[in-house]
Design a protein around this motif. Sequence first.
Motif, mmCIF file in Angstrom:
data_model
loop_
_atom_site.group_PDB
_atom_site.id
_atom_site.type_symbol
_atom_site.label_atom_id
_atom_site.label_comp_id
_atom_site.label_asym_id
_atom_site.label_seq_id
_atom_site.Cartn_x
_atom_site.Cartn_y
_atom_site.Cartn_z
ATOM 1 N N ALA A 1 0.836 -1.209 0.000
ATOM 2 C CA ALA A 1 0.000 0.000 0.000
ATOM 3 C C ALA A 1 0.868 1.255 0.000
ATOM 4 C CB ALA A 1 -0.933 -0.013 1.205
ATOM 5 N N LYS A 2 1.920 1.235 0.802
ATOM 6 C CA LYS A 2 2.828 2.388 0.878
ATOM 7 C C LYS A 2 3.458 2.661 -0.487
ATOM 8 C CE LYS A 2 5.259 2.153 4.577
ATOM 9 N NZ LYS A 2 6.298 1.837 5.580
ATOM 10 N N ARG A 3 3.971 1.610 -1.098
ATOM 11 C CA ARG A 3 4.658 1.750 -2.392
ATOM 12 C C ARG A 3 3.706 2.236 -3.478
ATOM 13 N NH1 ARG A 3 9.838 1.490 -4.984
ATOM 14 N NH2 ARG A 3 9.280 1.413 -7.183
ATOM 15 N N LEU A 4 2.459 1.741 -3.455
ATOM 16 C CA LEU A 4 1.500 2.066 -4.518
ATOM 17 C C LEU A 4 0.591 3.241 -4.148
ATOM 18 C CD1 LEU A 4 0.577 -1.556 -5.630
ATOM 19 C CD2 LEU A 4 2.300 -0.014 -6.585
ATOM 20 N N ARG A 5 0.879 3.864 -3.020
ATOM 21 C CA ARG A 5 0.152 5.055 -2.559
ATOM 22 C C ARG A 5 -1.339 4.812 -2.341
ATOM 23 N NH1 ARG A 5 3.637 6.416 -6.387
ATOM 24 N NH2 ARG A 5 5.436 7.685 -5.857
ATOM 25 N N VAL A 6 -1.644 3.666 -1.768
ATOM 26 C CA VAL A 6 -3.024 3.352 -1.385
ATOM 27 C C VAL A 6 -3.231 3.917 0.022
ATOM 28 C CG1 VAL A 6 -4.655 1.496 -0.857
ATOM 29 C CG2 VAL A 6 -3.122 1.292 -2.829
ATOM 30 N N THR B 1 3.317 7.218 6.311
ATOM 31 C CA THR B 1 3.312 8.425 7.137
ATOM 32 C C THR B 1 1.984 9.167 7.100
ATOM 33 O OG1 THR B 1 4.314 9.660 5.319
ATOM 34 C CG2 THR B 1 5.805 8.783 7.011
ATOM 35 N N ASP B 2 1.235 9.020 6.016
ATOM 36 C CA ASP B 2 -0.047 9.732 5.912
ATOM 37 C C ASP B 2 -1.249 8.886 6.347
ATOM 38 O OD1 ASP B 2 0.061 7.995 3.767
ATOM 39 O OD2 ASP B 2 -0.620 9.454 2.279
ATOM 40 N N ALA B 3 -0.991 7.741 6.956
ATOM 41 C CA ALA B 3 -2.102 6.910 7.457
ATOM 42 C C ALA B 3 -2.792 7.636 8.610
ATOM 43 C CB ALA B 3 -1.581 5.558 7.924
#
Length: 183
Positions: free
Chosen positions: A38-43, A68-70
């Motif tokens: 999810a982090k890598r694919l910006r989910v 970081t934006d979770a």
Amino acid sequence: MNASRSHLLVVDVQARLMPAIHEGEALVRNLATLLEVAKRLRVPVTVTEQYPKGLGATLPAVAEALPTDAATLSKTTFSAAREPSIAERIATLRGSGRDQLMVCGAEAHICVLQTALEFKTSGLEVFVIADAVSSRSPHSVNAACARLLHAGCHWVTMEMVAFEWMERAATEDFRALSPLFKG
């Protein structure tokens, strides 16, 4: 499942709850992999905490893997859909085209079930990640699976989600993430 339409919802993977969860270590391991994807694919990722004063915060192993934006939001309702701050975040993401909700966490037959059913009823396409959900008893997971499938939710695995999000090999994302799936 499409990464640009997805949102990952991590339900109640908390310090005082997880020791009682059947195959909790496998759930956390699969969730950590999914969070890397999810982090890598910006989910976008949203994490819920059921009454953190009593059940503790999100497990450190999960918290450390979060983008970081979770957003980490507390709740006292069993369904995250009934907690205004969570419902608002999901609605905002839905408004930006994120109409696929990937749900994982604990417990499958209580908070995960009620959350998935309510968000499905609200019109989202809901995917429950089988190897990233559990309960204290495997029988409860089986009952939740049957009910969710009957209600029109999808029952998928972490690798199904990850590889559908990636879409193809021979990309930088695939090269960066494929080591997560070896061994």
